[in-house]
Motif scaffolding. Structure first.
Motif, PDB file in Angstrom:
ATOM      1  N   MET A 163      -8.307  -7.995  -0.699  1.00 32.73           N
ATOM      2  CA  MET A 163      -7.298  -9.005  -0.411  1.00 32.73           C
ATOM      3  C   MET A 163      -5.913  -8.386  -0.258  1.00 32.73           C
ATOM      4  O   MET A 163      -5.121  -8.775   0.618  1.00 32.73           O
ATOM      5  N   VAL A 164      -5.609  -7.406  -1.116  1.00 28.56           N
ATOM      6  CA  VAL A 164      -4.304  -6.736  -1.050  1.00 28.56           C
ATOM      7  C   VAL A 164      -4.172  -5.952   0.252  1.00 28.56           C
ATOM      8  O   VAL A 164      -3.142  -6.012   0.937  1.00 28.56           O
ATOM      9  N   LYS A 165      -5.220  -5.237   0.626  1.00 24.94           N
ATOM     10  CA  LYS A 165      -5.181  -4.456   1.858  1.00 24.94           C
ATOM     11  C   LYS A 165      -5.041  -5.367   3.074  1.00 24.94           C
ATOM     12  O   LYS A 165      -4.289  -5.066   4.005  1.00 24.94           O
ATOM     13  N   ALA A 166      -5.747  -6.510   3.042  1.00 28.09           N
ATOM     14  CA  ALA A 166      -5.659  -7.452   4.159  1.00 28.09           C
ATOM     15  C   ALA A 166      -4.262  -8.060   4.253  1.00 28.09           C
ATOM     16  O   ALA A 166      -3.704  -8.210   5.348  1.00 28.09           O
ATOM     17  N   ALA A 167      -3.670  -8.406   3.093  1.00 29.87           N
ATOM     18  CA  ALA A 167      -2.328  -8.998   3.086  1.00 29.87           C
ATOM     19  C   ALA A 167      -1.303  -8.027   3.652  1.00 29.87           C
ATOM     20  O   ALA A 167      -0.441  -8.406   4.458  1.00 29.87           O
ATOM     21  N   ARG A 168      -1.402  -6.775   3.284  1.00 23.22           N
ATOM     22  CA  ARG A 168      -0.441  -5.787   3.762  1.00 23.22           C
ATOM     23  C   ARG A 168      -0.627  -5.496   5.249  1.00 23.22           C
ATOM     24  O   ARG A 168       0.322  -5.163   5.950  1.00 23.22           O
ATOM     25  N   ARG A 169      -1.865  -5.645   5.690  1.00 19.27           N
ATOM     26  CA  ARG A 169      -2.145  -5.380   7.099  1.00 19.27           C
ATOM     27  C   ARG A 169      -1.657  -6.525   7.989  1.00 19.27           C
ATOM     28  O   ARG A 169      -1.169  -6.308   9.089  1.00 19.27           O
ATOM     29  N   VAL A 170      -1.774  -7.759   7.493  1.00 20.35           N
ATOM     30  CA  VAL A 170      -1.488  -8.938   8.301  1.00 20.35           C
ATOM     31  C   VAL A 170      -0.053  -9.427   8.143  1.00 20.35           C
ATOM     32  O   VAL A 170       0.588  -9.845   9.121  1.00 20.35           O
ATOM     33  N   LEU A 171       0.478  -9.364   6.920  1.00 24.93           N
ATOM     34  CA  LEU A 171       1.781  -9.968   6.646  1.00 24.93           C
ATOM     35  C   LEU A 171       2.908  -8.934   6.689  1.00 24.93           C
ATOM     36  O   LEU A 171       2.729  -7.798   6.218  1.00 24.93           O
ATOM     37  N   PRO A 172       4.076  -9.323   7.212  1.00 22.47           N
ATOM     38  CA  PRO A 172       5.256  -8.447   7.128  1.00 22.47           C
ATOM     39  C   PRO A 172       5.834  -8.522   5.725  1.00 22.47           C
ATOM     40  O   PRO A 172       6.231  -9.589   5.259  1.00 22.47           O
ATOM     41  N   VAL A 173       5.888  -7.391   5.044  1.00 29.75           N
ATOM     42  CA  VAL A 173       6.305  -7.360   3.642  1.00 29.75           C
ATOM     43  C   VAL A 173       7.619  -6.602   3.511  1.00 29.75           C
ATOM     44  O   VAL A 173       7.775  -5.504   4.061  1.00 29.75           O
ATOM     45  N   THR A 174       8.571  -7.175   2.781  1.00 27.56           N
ATOM     46  CA  THR A 174       9.851  -6.503   2.541  1.00 27.56           C
ATOM     47  C   THR A 174       9.658  -5.340   1.576  1.00 27.56           C
ATOM     48  O   THR A 174       8.670  -5.278   0.841  1.00 27.56           O
ATOM     49  N   ASP A 175      10.622  -4.447   1.551  1.00 28.30           N
ATOM     50  CA  ASP A 175      10.552  -3.315   0.631  1.00 28.30           C
ATOM     51  C   ASP A 175      10.981  -3.690  -0.782  1.00 28.30           C
ATOM     52  O   ASP A 175      10.549  -3.074  -1.751  1.00 28.30           O
ATOM     53  N   GLU A 176      11.837  -4.698  -0.900  1.00 28.24           N
ATOM     54  CA  GLU A 176      12.409  -5.056  -2.195  1.00 28.24           C
ATOM     55  C   GLU A 176      12.008  -6.461  -2.618  1.00 28.24           C
ATOM     56  O   GLU A 176      11.675  -7.313  -1.787  1.00 28.24           O
ATOM     57  N   TYR A 177      12.042  -6.681  -3.948  1.00 26.82           N
ATOM     58  CA  TYR A 177      11.902  -8.038  -4.483  1.00 26.82           C
ATOM     59  C   TYR A 177      13.223  -8.771  -4.232  1.00 26.82           C
ATOM     60  O   TYR A 177      14.292  -8.237  -4.501  1.00 26.82           O
TER      61      TYR A 177
END
Length: 335
Positions: A163-177
């Motif tokens: 699930m984590v790998k899929a989320a990182r692959r599909v979603l644009p994630v910021t570098d910071e909280y």
């Protein structure tokens, strides 16, 4: 057969929702680092609520059902400590700021409760329709116990979570909280923060734990209400327990071994129950009071042995255990 009215179900669920709401409000209104004194107070409060519920339940429905509740609660509480190990690994892996850990844990517990409620309903239905499900649940617990014992000195690879790998692959994630937000805008582009990835990691890990914990508590009782209550009250205290004992978890070096023994014991109990019902009534069953005594004894022994071990060998470190071995190079693969 336990006869629980719709009103009792509604009041119980309402109490759980109220306690969860208090946690969510506390986490959302005033994000802060949870100190030892606050964590202790909340932990004691949740234990007293669980014990108070158990006393009321035993008085209202009889000592036998009360014993089943307390046995189920202790099983779920002991398994939830293994959850804490994984939560610590997740928080460390994703470097979650301390002021946001309270919120992450509370949302994670809500997700776990929802998923476990679904599994409880499904499990209760299957057990009522097909008695051989006791055999399947028993075999599943024994298999899990063997795998947990074999890999008791390992940590689960959070980064390798599907699930984590899929989320990182599909979603644009910021570098910071970003101030505890799940979604934000960067240069006009909508992006998710690492906090959402953390919630996905905790939710998916909780789903895996539910696959073990639900059959385990059904090994103590086949009453859906008791299974739900034991799970709910054990999980409600998990958030506070995390902040209370996260510095002590490394010392419980034999906990995974103890949990493997408990799961195997309950698995045997389920198989004997199946054989008693479907094969021959002369096949002995393990009574709930004996189950409760064995579970408490195993937990007491592994706790004392762990503390003695770490006192004599300060370099010894506990691990939550894993259900599968890690292949060489797993952590080096791109995510």
């Amino acid at each position: 057969m336990l006869d629980i009215s719709g009103v009792t179900w509604a009041v119980t669920i309402g109490l759980i929702v109220l306690l969860l709401a208090v946690d969510l409000v506390a986490a959302g209104v005033r994000p802060h680092r949870v100190g030892f004194r606050e964590a202790t107070a909340w932990s004691v409060f949740y234990v007293l609520v669980a014990v108070g519920f158990g006393v009321w339940f035993a008085l209202a429905y009889g000592g036998e059902f009360g014993t089943e509740y307390f046995a189920g609660y202790i099983v779920e509480k002991s398994l939830s400590v293994d959850n804490l190990f994984v939560f610590v690994i997740i928080m460390t892996t994703f470097a979650v700021p301390e002021e946001h850990q309270h919120k992450v844990l509370t949302f994670g517990i809500v997700l776990a409760l929802v998923m476990r409620a679904i599994f409880i309903a499904l499990g209760a239905t299957l057990l009522s329709l097909f008695s051989f499900m006791f055999l399947l649940f028993g075999l599943l617990l024994i298999f899990t116990a063997v795998q947990l014992f074999r890999h008791r000195d390992e940590d689960p690879d959070v980064e390798d979570n599907v699930m984590v790998k899929a989320a990182r692959r599909v979603l644009p994630v910021t570098d910071e909280y970003v101030d505890g937000k799940l979604v934000t805008k960067v240069d006009g582009r909508r992006m998710v923060t690492p906090l959402l990835v953390v919630l996905i990691a905790i939710g998916s890990i909780d789903l895996l734990f539910a696959l073990d914990s639900i059959p385990a508590v059904f090994g103590v009782t086949d009453e859906a209400y008791i299974v739900f209550a034991a799970n709910a009250f054990a999980l409600l205290g998990l958030r506070a327990l995390f902040f209370l004992v996260k510095g002590l978890l490394d010392r419980l070096v034999y906990l995974s071994t103890g949990l493997a023994l408990i799961l195997a014991f309950i698995g045997v109990k389920l198989i004997l129950h199946w054989a008693h019902v479907d094969i021959d009534e002369r096949v002995p069953e393990i009574p709930t009071p004996l189950s409760l005594g064995v579970i408490i004894a195993v937990l007491a022994v592994v706790t004392v042995a762990s503390l003695v071990k770490t006192r004599n060998d300060p370099s010894a470190k506990a691990h939550p255990g894993s259900l599968r071995a890690h292949r060489p190079g797993d952590r080096d693969q791109p995510t």
